[in-house]
Design a protein around this motif. Structure first.
Motif: not given
Ligand code: ZN
Length: 594
Positions: A193-197
């Motif tokens: 969950a959350g923002r990632f690459d």
């Protein structure tokens, strides 16, 4: 059967709306209570502080509810179905409580579900409703709780055999990414969950390697038929909490491997170590437990002096497993071990508090650390993992490689499978002696209940590892790595942090130069020998100073300026660097899986 329902009426308000239905309440008045702490995190957190609008109805009529203390209530006598309704405020972005906003929901059952004492062994059902507004149409739900009427990753009806199981499966909701893999035939999911690459294929392959290593370490079959890694990705944060078939983690965005990235960065190594740690707990503390945790009393502190074993042994194997599974090389593992040795060595608290005392007092000391912590306490994680290393190496050395801590852990696991009982304070010492055919009780007692330095450097040398000790080379020096330039000959005896227009003293070492001169945590350093200072200037000056040099420091304490003369002390040799000797001994090969 206790039937719960969870709604998120307006996620942006951070309230979960919870209801609980009891068909057969205590006719004399039903007791209700909420845990005050969550297993795995040993601090009284008073979850009831977030509980609002509590009301109880019996067959549709509101009845009286008496509050007995901060977390206990009793309803008026009731003949018929009892319905309890309340709100829970959820805005803690940690793995310990609950969180809800328009982007995501998360909860541990210990924060959300009232327990009905007397009916705690009853089966439970929980209906988890998706927020109604169309903007939440894309939300899914992730949990290791058993699905009763719900598709995979869907909202719906879930079930648990009893209250203890109900609160041991945290729930994540929102728009998350799922990365599935299998380990020894058991399905696993990583829920991000959350923002990632992130290089998802690599992450799945690496976690599969770790999980299969741990399952085979204790022996197949795995104790769970499904497992979930719930990972909340943030800009800055770190933490994890173990559960019987899942773990909740908070990790930094930079700790995930990016697409196209090769090698294991220090950040990714730390993340893999965290996953390895929580997964090892699936056996060590979720199933093999101290006697005192069978069952947990979640109303008050539960004391054990065994956390050095449950957290320490787990901390020992978390990094060692990365090496043995081939994810990191031996120098990288030895760097991590040397960093823990360094961390323990730098705190004077190690000479004051034993690992057993640290375990026992976790509620008021380890979990409530202040600026004096390094002088006052030792971490049962760090020292416990070094004790584990000592036991492991001592067993290998005295049995010529035939016995090790691995055997102790497998023995504890077999005991658990046979009896299901908790372990007492002497059990590990006794097992080590039995397995080695040698009475090592006094040797182990010294390490666990004593405050002297551990014999780890000597044991490592006997294994063929080169142990070097040097002074700290700057604030960023965590140990484990050789340095190109000579470390400073002097020590200020203070941990410093850069701030606006001043350098803040974070802590002072007991008996060190800073404390002797009168400096204290919180002081703001502004000048040295009449010149404005910053961290770089202090480090530069330290690099050139000699023991006995006196600095005139100007520092603010609150709004008062103080001028202090600080006599620099010789730098302590408190930083370890380890290297594999040449040739590599057979004992060392077996230990490190080479
Ligand atoms: Zn742990």
């Amino acid at each position: 059967m206790i039937k719960y329902q969870v709604n998120c009426p307006v996620p942006a308000s951070h309230y979960f709306a919870v209801s609980m239905r009891i068909d057969n309440p205590d006719p004399a008045g039903q007791a209700l209570r909420l845990p005050n702490w969550i297993p795995g995190s040993y601090m009284i957190r008073d979850f009831a502080r977030n509980l609002l609008d509590l009301r109880v109805t019996c067959d549709g009529n509101e009845i009286a509810l008496e509050q007995l203390d901060k977390s206990n209530w009793r309803s008026a006598p009731c003949d018929g179905e009892l319905v309890v309704e309340y709100l829970v405020y959820a805005k803690d972005l940690s793995v310990r409580t609950a969180y809800l906003d328009h982007t995501r929901g998360y909860y541990n059952g210990s924060s959300l579900f009232l327990e009905a004492p007397g009916l705690s062994g009853e089966p439970c059902e929980v209906m988890i409703e998706k927020p109604a507004d169309s903007r939440y149409a894309g939300w899914r739900l992730a949990t290791s709780l058993r699905r009763k009427q719900a598709g995979k990753f869907e909202f719906g009806l879930y079930a648990a055999a009893d209250y203890d199981e109900l609160i041991d499966h945290p729930v994540e909701m929102g728009e998350f990414t799922v990365i599935p893999f299998e380990a020894c035939g058991v399905p696993h999911d990583i829920v991000l969950a959350g923002r990632f690459d992130c290089d998802q294929a690599r992450l799945a392959a690496d976690l599969k390697t770790i999980c299969e290593h741990h399952i085979r370490f204790f022996g197949e079959p795995a104790p769970m038929d499904y497992y979930q890694f719930q990972v909340m990705i943030v800009g800055d944060g770190y933490g994890g909490l173990e559960h019987r078939a899942s773990t909740s983690l908070v990790a930094r965005r930079a700790s995930l491997p990016r697409p196209g990235e090769d090698g294991v960065s220090d950040d990714y190594r730390e993340f893999l170590g965290l996953c390895s740690h929580e997964y090892f707990h699936t056996w060590n503390v979720k199933r093999i437990k101290p006697e005192a945790y069978r069952p947990y009393d979640l109303q008050q502190e539960v004391y054990t002096d065994l956390l050095w074993a449950f957290e320490g042994i787990t901390s020992y194997y978390d990094d060692l497993a990365l090496r043995r599974a081939g994810l990191i090389d031996a120098p990288s593992y030895l760097e991590l071990l040397a960093q823990i040795m360094t961390r323990v060595q730098r705190g004077a608290g190690r000479l004051r508090q034993s690992a057993a005392e640290s375990s026992f007092n976790t509620w008021t000391k380890f979990y409530k650390q202040d600026e004096n912590a390094a002088n006052a306490i030792v971490s049962y994680y760090a020292k416990g993992s070094l004790i584990a290393a000592c036991i492991d190496l001592k067993m290998r050395l005295s049995s010529d490689g035939h016995r090790s801590l691995d055997d102790v852990m497998r023995h504890l696991w077999r005991d658990y499978l046979e009896t299901g009982e908790g372990i007492g304070r002497e059990r590990i010492q006794q097992l080590v002696g039995e397995l080695c055919g040698e009475d090592l009780a006094d040797y182990l007692e010294q390490m666990i209940y004593g405050t002297g330095d551990l014999p780890l450097p000597q044991l490592l040398e006997a294994m063929g590892i080169e142990v070097a000790v040097r002074a700290q080379a700057g604030a960023q020096d965590k140990g484990g790595k050789p340095v190109d330039k000579q470390p400073p000959a002097v020590d200020l005896g203070a941990r410093l942090k850069a701030g606006e227009g001043a350098v803040t003293v974070q802590s002072v070492r007991e008996g060190g130069a800073a404390q002797t001169a009168g400096l204290a945590a919180g002081d703001q350093l502004v000048a040295v020998d009449g010149l404005k200072l910053d961290i770089a200037k202090i480090e530069d000056r330290l690099g050139r100073a000699k023991p006995g040099d006196v600095w005139q420091l100007h520092a603010f304490r609150r709004d008062e300026l103080h001028c202090l003369d600080v006599e620099l002390q010789p730098a302590a040799e408190n930083t370890f660097v380890l290297a594999i000797g040449d040739p590599v001994s057979d004992l060392c090969r077996a230990w490190l899986g080479l």
